[in-house]
Design an enzyme around this catalytic site. Structure first.
Site, PDB file in Angstrom:
ATOM      1  CE  LYS A  54      64.474  42.650  99.446  1.00 13.47           C
ATOM      2  NZ  LYS A  54      65.144  42.310  98.173  1.00 13.47           N
ATOM      3  CB  ALA A  72      71.163  40.153  98.589  1.00 13.37           C
ATOM      4  CG  ASP A  73      67.095  45.356  97.174  1.00 13.07           C
ATOM      5  OD1 ASP A  73      66.063  44.663  97.047  1.00 13.07           O
ATOM      6  OD2 ASP A  73      67.262  46.438  96.584  1.00 13.07           O
ATOM      7  CB  THR A  74      70.448  43.714  92.913  1.00 11.20           C
ATOM      8  OG1 THR A  74      71.205  42.731  93.596  1.00 11.20           O
ATOM      9  CG2 THR A  74      71.230  44.214  91.711  1.00 11.20           C
TER      10      THR A  74
END
Length: 188
Positions: A54, A72-74
C-alpha cells in the site's frame, strides 16, 4: 511530538482519528492493491506485505509531494486462517460464529515510506471473545457495523462488549497501533 503532515494510504476514519491523537494531520490517498492472501501465507506476514504494498503503491503515484506515506493493514487470525473484511452478511455471520468463544489474534502492520525507503512494524494482539448467542450475532450483522472491519467486528463499537480481554494494543485492534506508529514517525 510536533504536528506532522503525512499522506495516509487508507480510507479508514478510525485511522484518521488515531493519527489525530498523535498530533498528525493526514491527506487521505487510498491505495488500490490486490489484497488477496498468497497460498500458505502466515497472517502476520500477510499484513506486513500488504502494508508495504500500500505504501509503495501510493508512493508510485504521489511520492513527488515529499510527505511521508503511512499505510497499515489489519487482519484477524484464527490460527492460520485469515479473516479479512467480509464480502457480505453471510460471510460476516460465518466469521463471527467462528470467533465467538475463541482466543484469536489481530495483526496490524504499519509501514512508512519516505525518501525511497519503506520501514514496517507489526503489532499482534491476542483477543479473547466470549461465546455470543447466534441471535445477538445476527442482530449485529443486520446493523451493518461489521461490513468494513477485519474479522467482521470492531472492538470500538457494539462488539466491544463481547471482548473478555486483550493482551496487546487496543489501538492495534482498532486498526492502527499508536505505539508502533509513533515509533515510525519519530524515526523520521
Amino acid at each position: 511530538m510536533a504536528l506532522q503532515n503525512i499522506i495516509l494510504a487508507s480510507r479508514s476514519p478510525r485511522r484518521v482519528e488515531l493519527l489525530a491523537q498523535l498530533g498528525v494531520h493526514c491527506d487521505i490517498v487510498p491505495a488500490d492493491i490486490d489484497e488477496s492472501s498468497w497460498p500458505d501465507e502466515d497472517p502476520a506476514q500477510y499484513v506486513v506485505r500488504l502494508a508495504r504494498e500500500k505504501a509503495l503503491a501510493v508512493a508510485s503515484l504521489h511520492g513527488h509531494r515529499g510527505l511521508p506515506i503511512l499505510a497499515a493493514d489489519t487482519t484477524v487470525a484464527l490460527g492460520q486462517l485469515i479473516l479479512g473484511k467480509p464480502a457480505d452478511a453471510d460471510e460476516a455471520m460465518a466469521m463471527l460464529a467462528r470467533l465467538s468463544g475463541s482466543i484469536h489474534f489481530v495483526h496490524t502492520a504499519v509501514a512508512l515510506y519516505q525518501a525511497g525507503e519503506v520501514h514496517c512494524l507489526l503489532n499482534s494482539t491476542e483477543v479473547e471473545m466470549m461465546q455470543v448467542p447466534v441471535a445477538v450475532l445476527a442482530d449485529y450483522v443486520a446493523s451493518g457495523e461489521p461490513m468494513d472491519k477485519a474479522g467482521a467486528y470492531g472492538i470500538q463499537g457494539r462488539a466491544g462488549r463481547w471482548i473478555k480481554q486483550i493482551n496487546g494494543s487496543y489501538s492495534g485492534v482498532m486498526g492502527l497501533p499508536l505505539h508502533e506508529t509513533a515509533q515510525l514517525l519519530h524515526a523520521w
